[in-house]
Design an enzyme around this catalytic site. Structure first.
Site, short mmCIF file in Angstrom:
data_model
loop_
_atom_site.label_atom_id
_atom_site.label_comp_id
_atom_site.label_asym_id
_atom_site.label_seq_id
_atom_site.Cartn_x
_atom_site.Cartn_y
_atom_site.Cartn_z
N HIS A 113 0.86 -1.19 0.00
CA HIS A 113 0.00 0.00 0.00
C HIS A 113 0.89 1.25 0.00
CE1 HIS A 113 -4.23 1.55 1.06
NE2 HIS A 113 -3.49 2.63 0.87
N GLU A 158 -4.01 0.56 -5.71
CA GLU A 158 -4.09 1.73 -6.60
C GLU A 158 -2.82 2.09 -7.38
OE1 GLU A 158 -5.47 5.04 -4.25
OE2 GLU A 158 -7.51 4.29 -4.21
C1 FCB Z 1 -6.81 6.22 -1.37
C2 FCB Z 1 -5.68 5.51 -0.67
C3 FCB Z 1 -5.75 5.57 0.82
C4 FCB Z 1 -6.24 6.91 1.32
C5 FCB Z 1 -7.51 7.29 0.63
C6 FCB Z 1 -8.11 8.59 1.09
O1 FCB Z 1 -6.40 6.64 -2.63
O2 FCB Z 1 -5.63 4.17 -1.06
O3 FCB Z 1 -4.48 5.23 1.33
O4 FCB Z 1 -5.24 7.84 1.16
O5 FCB Z 1 -7.27 7.38 -0.76
#
Ligand code: FCB
Length: 421
Positions: A113, A158
Protein backbone atom coordinates in the site's frame (compact mmCIF):
# COMPACT_ATOMS: atom_id res chain seq x y z
CA UNK A 1 -22.21 -1.58 -18.58
CA UNK A 2 -23.63 -4.95 -19.57
CA UNK A 3 -26.87 -4.57 -21.54
CA UNK A 4 -28.73 -6.78 -19.08
CA UNK A 5 -28.19 -4.21 -16.30
CA UNK A 6 -29.32 -1.18 -18.24
CA UNK A 7 -32.54 0.45 -17.21
CA UNK A 8 -33.36 -2.02 -14.46
CA UNK A 9 -35.31 -0.45 -11.63
CA UNK A 10 -36.32 -1.95 -8.37
CA UNK A 11 -38.02 -0.38 -5.41
CA UNK A 12 -37.67 -3.21 -2.88
CA UNK A 13 -36.28 -2.88 0.64
CA UNK A 14 -32.64 -1.84 0.82
CA UNK A 15 -31.39 -5.14 2.24
CA UNK A 16 -27.87 -6.36 1.63
CA UNK A 17 -27.13 -10.00 0.80
CA UNK A 18 -26.55 -12.46 3.64
CA UNK A 19 -22.89 -12.78 4.54
CA UNK A 20 -22.14 -9.26 3.31
CA UNK A 21 -18.80 -8.02 4.64
CA UNK A 22 -19.00 -4.78 6.55
CA UNK A 23 -15.80 -3.16 7.66
CA UNK A 24 -13.34 -0.35 7.30
CA UNK A 25 -9.90 -0.01 5.77
CA UNK A 26 -6.53 1.34 6.85
CA UNK A 27 -2.95 1.05 5.65
CA UNK A 28 0.10 0.41 7.80
CA UNK A 29 2.11 3.57 7.19
CA UNK A 30 -0.94 5.79 7.66
CA UNK A 31 -1.81 4.48 11.13
CA UNK A 32 1.08 2.58 12.70
CA UNK A 33 3.62 5.24 13.61
CA UNK A 34 7.33 4.71 14.14
CA UNK A 35 7.98 3.69 10.54
CA UNK A 36 11.44 4.96 9.76
CA UNK A 37 12.76 2.56 7.15
CA UNK A 38 10.36 3.37 4.34
CA UNK A 39 10.77 5.86 1.52
CA UNK A 40 8.38 8.22 3.35
CA UNK A 41 10.91 8.33 6.21
CA UNK A 42 9.61 9.64 9.49
CA UNK A 43 6.98 11.98 8.01
CA UNK A 44 4.03 10.32 9.73
CA UNK A 45 5.84 10.31 13.09
CA UNK A 46 3.76 8.47 15.64
CA UNK A 47 0.68 8.63 13.36
CA UNK A 48 -2.12 6.90 15.33
CA UNK A 49 0.33 4.68 17.19
CA UNK A 50 -1.67 1.70 16.03
CA UNK A 51 1.49 -0.36 16.20
CA UNK A 52 0.93 -0.37 19.96
CA UNK A 53 -2.80 0.26 20.07
CA UNK A 54 -4.02 -2.32 17.58
CA UNK A 55 -6.00 -4.21 20.21
CA UNK A 56 -7.94 -1.12 21.19
CA UNK A 57 -8.64 -0.26 17.53
CA UNK A 58 -9.71 -3.74 16.51
CA UNK A 59 -11.91 -4.08 19.59
CA UNK A 60 -13.50 -0.79 18.71
CA UNK A 61 -14.24 -1.97 15.16
CA UNK A 62 -15.75 -5.12 16.63
CA UNK A 63 -17.85 -3.13 19.08
CA UNK A 64 -19.11 -1.01 16.21
CA UNK A 65 -20.40 -4.19 14.62
CA UNK A 66 -17.83 -4.60 11.83
CA UNK A 67 -17.41 -8.19 10.72
CA UNK A 68 -14.39 -7.56 8.49
CA UNK A 69 -11.29 -5.40 8.45
CA UNK A 70 -8.89 -4.37 5.70
CA UNK A 71 -5.33 -3.50 6.68
CA UNK A 72 -1.80 -3.72 5.30
CA UNK A 73 1.60 -4.82 6.51
CA UNK A 74 4.69 -2.66 6.18
CA UNK A 75 7.42 -4.17 4.00
CA UNK A 76 10.05 -1.74 5.32
CA UNK A 77 9.55 -2.99 8.87
CA UNK A 78 9.87 -6.62 7.90
CA UNK A 79 12.82 -6.18 5.53
CA UNK A 80 14.51 -2.95 6.62
CA UNK A 81 17.75 -3.86 4.83
CA UNK A 82 18.07 -5.86 1.67
CA UNK A 83 17.61 -9.57 2.38
CA UNK A 84 17.56 -9.03 6.18
CA UNK A 85 14.23 -9.98 7.62
CA UNK A 86 13.33 -8.84 11.10
CA UNK A 87 11.69 -11.80 12.84
CA UNK A 88 10.33 -9.67 15.66
CA UNK A 89 8.33 -7.61 13.13
CA UNK A 90 7.00 -10.74 11.46
CA UNK A 91 5.95 -11.96 14.91
CA UNK A 92 4.26 -8.62 15.52
CA UNK A 93 2.07 -8.99 12.44
CA UNK A 94 1.26 -12.59 13.31
CA UNK A 95 0.08 -11.41 16.73
CA UNK A 96 -1.97 -8.64 15.23
CA UNK A 97 -3.66 -10.80 12.60
CA UNK A 98 -4.34 -13.51 15.16
CA UNK A 99 -6.04 -10.92 17.29
CA UNK A 100 -8.38 -9.98 14.46
CA UNK A 101 -9.22 -13.64 13.98
CA UNK A 102 -9.81 -14.01 17.70
CA UNK A 103 -12.39 -11.24 17.36
CA UNK A 104 -13.96 -13.27 14.58
CA UNK A 105 -13.24 -10.75 11.88
CA UNK A 106 -12.81 -11.56 8.21
CA UNK A 107 -9.34 -10.31 7.39
CA UNK A 108 -8.53 -8.62 4.10
CA UNK A 109 -4.80 -8.01 3.89
CA UNK A 110 -3.07 -5.63 1.49
CA UNK A 111 0.48 -6.63 0.64
CA UNK A 112 1.62 -3.32 -0.82
CA UNK A 113 0.00 0.00 0.00
CA UNK A 114 2.22 2.77 -1.46
CA UNK A 115 5.33 2.64 0.76
CA UNK A 116 8.62 0.96 -0.14
CA UNK A 117 11.63 0.08 1.98
CA UNK A 118 14.22 2.82 1.52
CA UNK A 119 16.70 0.36 0.03
CA UNK A 120 14.18 -0.62 -2.66
CA UNK A 121 13.44 3.03 -3.40
CA UNK A 122 17.16 3.73 -3.67
CA UNK A 123 17.36 1.18 -6.45
CA UNK A 124 14.62 2.94 -8.40
CA UNK A 125 11.50 1.56 -6.69
CA UNK A 126 8.84 0.16 -9.01
CA UNK A 127 10.57 1.65 -12.03
CA UNK A 128 13.18 -1.03 -11.58
CA UNK A 129 12.09 -4.43 -12.90
CA UNK A 130 14.15 -6.07 -10.15
CA UNK A 131 11.69 -4.74 -7.57
CA UNK A 132 9.21 -7.36 -8.78
CA UNK A 133 11.75 -9.98 -7.75
CA UNK A 134 12.39 -8.29 -4.37
CA UNK A 135 8.65 -8.15 -3.74
CA UNK A 136 8.18 -11.81 -4.57
CA UNK A 137 11.12 -12.79 -2.37
CA UNK A 138 9.57 -10.83 0.50
CA UNK A 139 6.20 -12.47 -0.04
CA UNK A 140 7.74 -15.93 -0.07
CA UNK A 141 9.26 -15.15 3.29
CA UNK A 142 6.19 -13.80 5.06
CA UNK A 143 3.23 -15.66 3.59
CA UNK A 144 3.95 -18.91 5.44
CA UNK A 145 3.80 -17.01 8.74
CA UNK A 146 0.72 -14.89 8.18
CA UNK A 147 -1.30 -16.79 5.58
CA UNK A 148 -3.42 -18.78 8.01
CA UNK A 149 -4.89 -15.60 9.46
CA UNK A 150 -5.81 -13.96 6.17
CA UNK A 151 -9.11 -14.55 4.38
CA UNK A 152 -8.82 -12.29 1.36
CA UNK A 153 -5.64 -10.98 -0.24
CA UNK A 154 -5.18 -7.62 -1.89
CA UNK A 155 -1.85 -7.72 -3.72
CA UNK A 156 -1.35 -4.04 -4.45
CA UNK A 157 -3.23 -0.80 -3.89
CA UNK A 158 -4.09 1.73 -6.60
CA UNK A 159 -1.24 1.62 -9.13
CA UNK A 160 -2.77 4.55 -11.01
CA UNK A 161 -2.91 6.85 -7.98
CA UNK A 162 0.68 5.94 -7.08
CA UNK A 163 1.86 6.88 -10.56
CA UNK A 164 -0.26 10.04 -10.66
CA UNK A 165 1.04 11.38 -7.33
CA UNK A 166 4.65 10.40 -8.04
CA UNK A 167 5.14 11.18 -11.72
CA UNK A 168 2.34 13.57 -12.68
CA UNK A 169 1.46 15.64 -9.57
CA UNK A 170 4.95 14.91 -8.24
CA UNK A 171 4.07 15.26 -4.56
CA UNK A 172 5.19 11.82 -3.38
CA UNK A 173 8.73 10.48 -2.75
CA UNK A 174 11.05 10.21 -5.79
CA UNK A 175 8.82 12.52 -7.74
CA UNK A 176 9.98 13.11 -11.26
CA UNK A 177 8.63 14.02 -14.64
CA UNK A 178 8.99 11.07 -16.93
CA UNK A 179 6.49 9.26 -19.08
CA UNK A 180 8.86 6.33 -19.41
CA UNK A 181 9.01 5.99 -15.59
CA UNK A 182 5.22 5.93 -15.49
CA UNK A 183 5.02 3.19 -18.08
CA UNK A 184 7.72 1.05 -16.42
CA UNK A 185 6.12 1.46 -13.00
CA UNK A 186 2.69 0.50 -14.33
CA UNK A 187 4.02 -2.60 -16.09
CA UNK A 188 6.11 -3.67 -13.10
CA UNK A 189 3.15 -3.28 -10.75
CA UNK A 190 1.05 -5.40 -13.11
CA UNK A 191 3.77 -8.02 -13.12
CA UNK A 192 4.09 -7.87 -9.30
CA UNK A 193 0.34 -8.45 -9.00
CA UNK A 194 0.47 -11.47 -11.31
CA UNK A 195 3.44 -12.98 -9.46
CA UNK A 196 1.74 -12.49 -6.09
CA UNK A 197 -1.49 -13.99 -7.43
CA UNK A 198 0.30 -17.13 -8.64
CA UNK A 199 2.34 -17.47 -5.50
CA UNK A 200 -0.72 -17.22 -3.28
CA UNK A 201 -2.57 -19.76 -5.37
CA UNK A 202 0.32 -22.20 -5.21
CA UNK A 203 0.45 -21.77 -1.44
CA UNK A 204 -3.31 -22.00 -0.91
CA UNK A 205 -4.65 -24.12 -3.73
CA UNK A 206 -7.95 -24.58 -1.88
CA UNK A 207 -8.77 -20.96 -2.29
CA UNK A 208 -8.43 -17.70 -0.35
CA UNK A 209 -9.44 -15.21 -2.94
CA UNK A 210 -6.82 -12.87 -4.35
CA UNK A 211 -7.44 -9.49 -5.95
CA UNK A 212 -6.09 -5.95 -5.92
CA UNK A 213 -7.58 -2.56 -5.06
CA UNK A 214 -8.02 -0.22 -7.98
CA UNK A 215 -9.02 3.43 -7.91
CA UNK A 216 -12.13 3.54 -10.08
CA UNK A 217 -13.45 6.90 -11.23
CA UNK A 218 -16.76 7.80 -12.77
CA UNK A 219 -16.46 9.98 -15.85
CA UNK A 220 -19.07 12.06 -17.53
CA UNK A 221 -19.15 14.61 -20.31
CA UNK A 222 -20.57 18.00 -19.60
CA UNK A 223 -22.37 18.15 -22.94
CA UNK A 224 -24.02 14.93 -24.03
CA UNK A 225 -23.16 15.39 -27.71
CA UNK A 226 -19.66 16.79 -27.59
CA UNK A 227 -17.30 14.51 -29.51
CA UNK A 228 -14.21 15.79 -27.70
CA UNK A 229 -15.80 15.35 -24.29
CA UNK A 230 -17.05 11.86 -25.10
CA UNK A 231 -13.60 10.93 -26.36
CA UNK A 232 -12.07 12.19 -23.11
CA UNK A 233 -14.55 10.03 -21.18
CA UNK A 234 -13.74 6.91 -23.18
CA UNK A 235 -9.97 7.32 -23.04
CA UNK A 236 -9.90 8.07 -19.33
CA UNK A 237 -12.26 5.22 -18.60
CA UNK A 238 -10.02 2.82 -20.49
CA UNK A 239 -6.69 3.98 -19.05
CA UNK A 240 -7.82 4.58 -15.48
CA UNK A 241 -10.52 1.98 -14.94
CA UNK A 242 -9.76 -0.90 -17.28
CA UNK A 243 -6.13 -1.03 -18.44
CA UNK A 244 -4.70 -2.63 -15.30
CA UNK A 245 -7.37 -5.33 -15.33
CA UNK A 246 -6.73 -5.89 -19.02
CA UNK A 247 -2.98 -6.41 -18.46
CA UNK A 248 -3.60 -8.76 -15.56
CA UNK A 249 -6.69 -10.58 -16.83
CA UNK A 250 -7.18 -14.06 -15.44
CA UNK A 251 -5.47 -13.16 -12.14
CA UNK A 252 -8.36 -11.72 -10.14
CA UNK A 253 -10.69 -13.78 -7.97
CA UNK A 254 -12.54 -10.58 -7.12
CA UNK A 255 -12.44 -6.94 -8.11
CA UNK A 256 -11.41 -4.57 -5.35
CA UNK A 257 -12.79 -1.12 -6.02
CA UNK A 258 -11.73 2.06 -4.27
CA UNK A 259 -14.24 4.71 -5.18
CA UNK A 260 -13.77 8.44 -4.51
CA UNK A 261 -13.94 10.46 -7.70
CA UNK A 262 -16.37 11.71 -10.27
CA UNK A 263 -15.09 13.91 -13.08
CA UNK A 264 -16.94 15.87 -15.74
CA UNK A 265 -15.08 16.76 -18.88
CA UNK A 266 -15.91 20.08 -20.33
CA UNK A 267 -14.87 21.17 -23.80
CA UNK A 268 -12.23 23.58 -22.48
CA UNK A 269 -10.61 21.65 -19.64
CA UNK A 270 -11.94 19.64 -16.77
CA UNK A 271 -14.54 20.72 -14.24
CA UNK A 272 -13.93 18.71 -11.13
CA UNK A 273 -17.05 20.13 -9.54
CA UNK A 274 -20.56 20.47 -10.90
CA UNK A 275 -21.86 23.85 -11.95
CA UNK A 276 -23.44 26.09 -9.34
CA UNK A 277 -26.94 24.79 -10.06
CA UNK A 278 -25.89 21.27 -9.13
CA UNK A 279 -23.73 22.41 -6.26
CA UNK A 280 -26.84 23.34 -4.34
CA UNK A 281 -27.75 19.71 -4.04
CA UNK A 282 -24.26 18.20 -3.89
CA UNK A 283 -21.95 18.17 -0.89
CA UNK A 284 -18.21 18.38 -1.17
CA UNK A 285 -15.60 16.99 1.18
CA UNK A 286 -13.03 19.05 3.07
CA UNK A 287 -10.63 18.17 0.26
CA UNK A 288 -12.97 19.59 -2.37
CA UNK A 289 -13.93 16.13 -3.63
CA UNK A 290 -17.47 16.05 -4.91
CA UNK A 291 -20.05 13.89 -3.15
CA UNK A 292 -21.67 12.12 -6.08
CA UNK A 293 -23.38 8.91 -4.96
CA UNK A 294 -24.63 7.98 -8.43
CA UNK A 295 -21.00 7.61 -9.45
CA UNK A 296 -20.51 4.49 -7.37
CA UNK A 297 -23.54 2.90 -9.05
CA UNK A 298 -22.09 3.76 -12.46
CA UNK A 299 -18.64 2.43 -11.48
CA UNK A 300 -20.08 -0.83 -10.15
CA UNK A 301 -22.33 -1.49 -13.11
CA UNK A 302 -19.56 -0.56 -15.54
CA UNK A 303 -17.03 -2.91 -13.94
CA UNK A 304 -19.46 -5.73 -13.22
CA UNK A 305 -18.11 -9.03 -14.50
CA UNK A 306 -18.52 -12.65 -13.52
CA UNK A 307 -16.43 -12.35 -10.33
CA UNK A 308 -17.41 -10.82 -6.97
CA UNK A 309 -16.74 -7.18 -6.20
CA UNK A 310 -15.60 -5.75 -2.89
CA UNK A 311 -15.62 -2.04 -2.30
CA UNK A 312 -12.20 -1.99 -0.74
CA UNK A 313 -12.33 1.76 0.04
CA UNK A 314 -14.90 4.52 -0.02
CA UNK A 315 -15.10 7.44 2.36
CA UNK A 316 -15.14 11.17 2.92
CA UNK A 317 -12.79 13.62 4.60
CA UNK A 318 -14.99 15.87 6.66
CA UNK A 319 -14.97 17.54 10.03
CA UNK A 320 -18.73 17.89 9.55
CA UNK A 321 -19.87 14.48 10.69
CA UNK A 322 -23.43 14.91 9.50
CA UNK A 323 -21.96 15.19 6.03
CA UNK A 324 -20.38 11.78 6.63
CA UNK A 325 -23.77 10.43 7.73
CA UNK A 326 -25.38 11.62 4.52
CA UNK A 327 -22.44 10.27 2.55
CA UNK A 328 -22.82 6.82 4.06
CA UNK A 329 -26.55 6.65 3.54
CA UNK A 330 -26.45 7.93 -0.02
CA UNK A 331 -23.48 5.88 -1.21
CA UNK A 332 -24.78 2.70 0.38
CA UNK A 333 -28.17 3.33 -1.15
CA UNK A 334 -26.45 3.34 -4.55
CA UNK A 335 -24.46 0.20 -3.70
CA UNK A 336 -27.71 -1.50 -2.78
CA UNK A 337 -29.26 -0.31 -6.05
CA UNK A 338 -26.33 -1.82 -7.96
CA UNK A 339 -26.79 -5.12 -6.11
CA UNK A 340 -30.48 -5.18 -6.93
CA UNK A 341 -29.56 -4.54 -10.56
CA UNK A 342 -27.50 -7.71 -10.56
CA UNK A 343 -23.98 -6.57 -9.59
CA UNK A 344 -22.31 -9.10 -7.33
CA UNK A 345 -21.06 -6.82 -4.53
CA UNK A 346 -19.99 -8.80 -1.46
CA UNK A 347 -18.62 -6.23 0.92
CA UNK A 348 -17.97 -2.60 1.78
CA UNK A 349 -14.92 -1.21 3.58
CA UNK A 350 -15.32 2.39 4.67
CA UNK A 351 -12.13 4.49 4.48
CA UNK A 352 -11.22 4.75 7.25
CA UNK A 353 -11.74 3.30 10.71
CA UNK A 354 -9.78 6.12 12.36
CA UNK A 355 -8.45 9.49 11.27
CA UNK A 356 -4.95 9.02 9.94
CA UNK A 357 -1.98 10.33 7.96
CA UNK A 358 -3.27 11.28 4.53
CA UNK A 359 0.05 11.11 2.64
CA UNK A 360 1.28 14.51 1.37
CA UNK A 361 -1.81 16.16 2.88
CA UNK A 362 -0.74 15.24 6.39
CA UNK A 363 -3.09 14.87 9.34
CA UNK A 364 -5.57 17.58 8.42
CA UNK A 365 -8.11 15.50 6.44
CA UNK A 366 -10.44 13.61 8.75
CA UNK A 367 -11.65 10.42 7.12
CA UNK A 368 -12.32 8.46 10.31
CA UNK A 369 -15.48 6.93 11.65
CA UNK A 370 -13.51 7.39 14.83
CA UNK A 371 -11.85 10.67 15.70
CA UNK A 372 -8.23 10.61 16.81
CA UNK A 373 -6.83 13.27 19.09
CA UNK A 374 -3.20 13.21 17.99
CA UNK A 375 -2.02 14.87 21.23
CA UNK A 376 -3.40 12.17 23.48
CA UNK A 377 -4.09 9.37 20.97
CA UNK A 378 -7.59 9.20 22.37
CA UNK A 379 -10.16 7.55 20.09
CA UNK A 380 -13.71 8.90 20.03
CA UNK A 381 -16.28 7.26 17.76
CA UNK A 382 -18.14 9.85 15.74
CA UNK A 383 -21.86 9.75 15.31
CA UNK A 384 -21.33 8.40 11.79
CA UNK A 385 -19.70 5.33 13.36
CA UNK A 386 -23.08 4.68 14.96
CA UNK A 387 -25.01 5.30 11.77
CA UNK A 388 -22.74 2.75 10.10
CA UNK A 389 -23.28 0.30 13.00
CA UNK A 390 -27.02 0.70 12.62
CA UNK A 391 -26.80 -0.21 8.93
CA UNK A 392 -24.58 -3.19 9.72
CA UNK A 393 -26.86 -4.42 12.49
CA UNK A 394 -29.86 -4.48 10.16
CA UNK A 395 -27.80 -5.49 7.10
CA UNK A 396 -29.96 -2.89 5.41
CA UNK A 397 -30.30 0.84 5.09
CA UNK A 398 -32.90 1.91 7.61
CA UNK A 399 -35.81 3.52 5.77
CA UNK A 400 -36.43 5.88 8.65
CA UNK A 401 -32.96 7.37 8.23
CA UNK A 402 -33.17 7.43 4.49
CA UNK A 403 -36.44 9.34 4.50
CA UNK A 404 -34.69 12.24 6.18
CA UNK A 405 -32.25 12.83 3.38
CA UNK A 406 -33.05 15.96 1.51
CA UNK A 407 -35.33 17.28 4.24
CA UNK A 408 -32.55 19.19 5.92
CA UNK A 409 -32.98 17.14 9.09
CA UNK A 410 -29.77 16.11 10.74
CA UNK A 411 -29.40 12.33 10.70
CA UNK A 412 -27.47 12.78 13.90
CA UNK A 413 -30.42 14.18 15.85
CA UNK A 414 -32.81 11.48 14.79
CA UNK A 415 -30.36 8.73 15.49
CA UNK A 416 -29.65 10.13 18.92
CA UNK A 417 -33.35 9.86 19.73
CA UNK A 418 -33.48 6.33 18.36
CA UNK A 419 -30.53 5.23 20.45
CA UNK A 420 -31.96 6.85 23.56
CA UNK A 421 -35.37 5.21 23.05
C1 FCB B 1 -6.81 6.22 -1.37
C2 FCB B 1 -5.68 5.51 -0.67
C3 FCB B 1 -5.75 5.57 0.82
C4 FCB B 1 -6.24 6.91 1.32
C5 FCB B 1 -7.51 7.29 0.63
C6 FCB B 1 -8.11 8.59 1.09
O1 FCB B 1 -6.40 6.64 -2.63
O2 FCB B 1 -5.63 4.17 -1.06
O3 FCB B 1 -4.48 5.23 1.33
O4 FCB B 1 -5.24 7.84 1.16
O5 FCB B 1 -7.27 7.38 -0.76
Amino acid sequence: MPQSLKGKHDHGPLKFPDGFLWGSATSAYQVEGGNIHSDWGDLAGLACDQYHRYKEDFELAKKLGHNAHRLSIEWSRIEPQEGEFDQSEIDHYVKLLKYLKKLNMTVMLTLWHFTLPMWVADKGGWENGKTVFYFERYLKKIIPYIGDYVDLWVTINEPGVYIYETYIERVWPHAKKSLWSQIKTFLNLASAHKKAYRLLHQTYPAGKPVGMANNIMSFESFHKHSFIEQLAVSLNDFFINHLFYFLTRGTHDFLGINYYFHVRFKHKGVTPLPDSRLMQTHDISDLGWEVYPEGIFDALTDLSDDIPIYITECGIASTNDDRRNRFLLMYLQEVSRAIRSGVNVRGFFYWSLIDNFEWHLGFEPRFGLVEVDYETQKRTPRNSARVYSEIIKRNAIPHDLLKLLGHGIRVEDVLKEKIEE
